[in-house]
Design an enzyme around this catalytic site. Sequence first.
Site, PDB file in Angstrom:
ATOM      1  N   LEU A   1      24.068  99.928  -1.586  1.00 42.13           N
ATOM      2  CA  LEU A   1      23.406  99.081  -0.586  1.00 42.13           C
ATOM      3  C   LEU A   1      22.965  97.753  -1.186  1.00 42.13           C
ATOM      4  O   LEU A   1      23.068  96.704  -0.550  1.00 42.13           O
ATOM      5  CB  LEU A   1      22.214  99.821   0.029  1.00 42.13           C
ATOM      6  CG  LEU A   1      22.575 101.029   0.906  1.00 42.13           C
ATOM      7  CD1 LEU A   1      21.314 101.689   1.461  1.00 42.13           C
ATOM      8  CD2 LEU A   1      23.513 100.628   2.044  1.00 42.13           C
TER       9      LEU A   1
ATOM     10  N   GLU B   1      32.054  97.374  -0.358  1.00 42.04           N
ATOM     11  CA  GLU B   1      32.812  98.572  -0.729  1.00 42.04           C
ATOM     12  C   GLU B   1      34.310  98.331  -0.784  1.00 42.04           C
ATOM     13  O   GLU B   1      35.023  98.959  -1.570  1.00 42.04           O
ATOM     14  CB  GLU B   1      32.469  99.790   0.140  1.00 42.04           C
ATOM     15  CG  GLU B   1      32.679 101.043  -0.694  1.00 42.04           C
ATOM     16  CD  GLU B   1      32.232 102.324  -0.065  1.00 42.04           C
ATOM     17  OE1 GLU B   1      31.116 102.377   0.508  1.00 42.04           O
ATOM     18  OE2 GLU B   1      32.998 103.288  -0.149  1.00 42.04           O
TER      19      GLU B   1
ATOM     20  N   ARG C   1      25.630 115.267 -12.657  1.00 44.17           N
ATOM     21  CA  ARG C   1      26.446 115.409 -11.453  1.00 44.17           C
ATOM     22  C   ARG C   1      27.942 115.506 -11.763  1.00 44.17           C
ATOM     23  O   ARG C   1      28.643 116.339 -11.209  1.00 44.17           O
ATOM     24  CB  ARG C   1      26.155 114.208 -10.550  1.00 44.17           C
ATOM     25  CG  ARG C   1      26.264 114.475  -9.108  1.00 44.17           C
ATOM     26  CD  ARG C   1      25.395 113.489  -8.332  1.00 44.17           C
ATOM     27  NE  ARG C   1      26.098 112.239  -8.053  1.00 44.17           N
ATOM     28  CZ  ARG C   1      25.602 111.268  -7.262  1.00 44.17           C
ATOM     29  NH1 ARG C   1      24.421 111.423  -6.696  1.00 44.17           N
ATOM     30  NH2 ARG C   1      26.273 110.172  -7.055  1.00 44.17           N
TER      31      ARG C   1
END
Lengths: 556, 118
Positions: free
Chosen positions: A387, A371, A280
């Site tokens: 999560l 976060e 990625r």
Amino acid sequence: MKITARHQTDVLVIGAGASGLRAALAAAGAGASVILTNKGPLARSGITLTAAGGMQAPLHPDDSAALFYDDIIACGCGLADGDLARTLAEDAADRVLETERYGVTFVRDAAGGYALGQFPGQSRPRNLFVRGGGIGLAAGLAKACRSHGGIKVIDDFLVTGLVPDTRGAAAGAVGLGLRSGELTLLAARAVVLATGGCQWLWATNDCPADATGDGIVYAHRAGAELVDMEMVLFYPSVLVWPPSLKGAFVHYEFLASDVLDGNIYDNAGRPVLPKPLPVRDEAMRLLARAIKDGRGGPHGGLLWYVGDSPKGAAAVAAKLDILQYNYIRAHGVDPATDRVEVAPGAHYLMGGIHIDPDCRTSVAGLFAAPECAGNFDGANRLAGNGLTATQVFGARAGLAASRRAAENGGAGPDPAAAEAEAARVAARLDKNGGGADLAALRDRLRAAVQEYAGVGRDAAGLARLARLAGETRAELAAARVPDTGVFNQRLIELIELENMAEIAGLVAGCALLRAETRGHHIRDDFPARDDDNWLRHTLVTRTSAGPLFATKPLRG
Amino acid sequence: MDNSLTITVKVFRFDPAADKSGRLEQFAVASAAPLSVMALLAKVRELDATFCCRTSTCFKGRCGSCLVRVNGKDAFGCTTLVKPGETVVIEPHSRYAVLRDVVVDFSRPLAAEGEGGQ
Ligand SMILES: Cc1cc2nc3c(=O)[nH]c(=O)nc-3n(C[C@H](O)[C@H](O)[C@H](O)COP(=O)(O)OP(=O)(O)OC[C@H]3O[C@@H](n4cnc5c(N)ncnc54)[C@H](O)[C@@H]3O)c2cc1C
Ligand code: FES
């Protein structure tokens, strides 16, 4: 405008995404009284709702917390604090499964066990999948919070700043009740910040508009240390067109030869990505490079396309028959057959408020959870760890805050500090408004952050961004909005924009300092990873002369 | 104005401090592309900063942050599409108390959960 409402609690939790919801349950479970605030309506705002629903836990028979820990450190390019990564790995299984007690459910395999997926960077299949994605997770936790007698929910409530006691410890917050229009003082014995990331700062991102980093700025203003604010994770394929789909994303992963074997094309129809598909990060660099070289389409993106998949139309249709693609289809774009214009967008903030394994910040009485907290990922994040971290550290923050509240006799908020914060907000009100064009300032700032602090950065661009952030703050100082009382959206947006401009300066400063390339921080002028000098956090603290940029050693 | 490049929006306006009841106000939003109701409301806000609407999205059509009433029917604003040339009436969702304009108070449902609507 003055403070006209006041509430008192043991633990104040600011932000009701998955982290804040879990923190509230933990604190209330330990016997503390809790006020849980949220800028938007409960379970109808925040990043958690956009999550696909992958959640990591080492449940596979061949897996272990030790292997999980190794993967976190490797994926984060060595920049996570070891004690936080260990805590995350060790607590994950218990905290993830515990969500079932709150009515959250997971996808199961044919044998009745948890279906475990394996994503890049995970050395074992470790990814559970929450039914209903982030919305399913938030819905379960929110229901548990609503029905808990010890938790008072005050949503549609914008916190504007923290309030210390006379010794400088966190003792509450001032905020704007959006339903009443009242400035409100929330007095607390301990405060948990769980306000999410600041990805809305980037013109291209896949987060909701409320991800403006408020809590991170408030912590900074209160004197807390922030680390690695340059570390933002980008996702390669976020939609830039049509306007009402801006911010949705299509899977980069589906382009792989063994999945749909598609590609991303430039404006001349040339494929941008080699096969086999690169990881990625590498793909993201190639896409950003192609866009910088002028190979993008009419709206600045490149064209994601699976319409000619050798797997056949039926396979494409089956793969794309999930919620997020049906959402795209509802806008008249068929991702199975149409070319979809995409660009790398800000997806997740790795940096943020510095914490220890009990989520303590450097300010007494102030805790931070996921976060908005900073040092548990490093320079990249494993899929599904966002999560999991909300549950592991959310629970720890809530527990630690309840302990602090029990020990802290509670000097209460310093009245002068509360008044000063109220006066700061009130000073923005003027019946004629004016002073600055908020929308123009916002658009200019977001475009600059995208350009200079996106994928591929250099010293000249970052210095320009730092300057522009400062100019934006100066121009905003003159901005005034009318006092409309109930749901004063212009005041909300002014406060958010001030926060964004301040954070943009912090991001630019940290990114400028880190003169190396690591994970998603890509310096075109320092293309190599430099472990000799940079296995350290960048650190920003507040001084009377403004932010001070330095470094901080990692914890083992 | 070229009809194929404009969406006509009639939005509900209500100021709790000044109004006894709401009224519709008309805006012409320039757009060559179809827009979701939620995107349309954001455009109206760009034309008139006093107009208020919810802006948080889940990108899935499931969270209900965007609930409004479109042409007389309760709907998800993020997945209801309006084409250039069309006229659309956007009002607050019928099952919640109005705060301002099309913004409702989700903590104050007007009818029992589970009755039609969402
Ligand atoms: C598109 C997308 C998909 C993702 N998918 C996954 C996935 O599948 N698996 C995974 O592990 N991670 C995923 N992530 C990451 C993960 O969803 C987030 O990291 C996580 O949900 C953050 O939770 P949080 O509670 O810390 O923050 P949030 O969910 O953002 O909650 C913060 C809350 O604080 C409130 N708030 C903010 N400022 C204020 C203020 N001033 N006053 C009062 N309240 C305030 C906000 O309204 C918000 O509700 C994804 C992220 C994105 C963007
Ligand atoms: S924004 Fe979530 S359902 Fe519309």
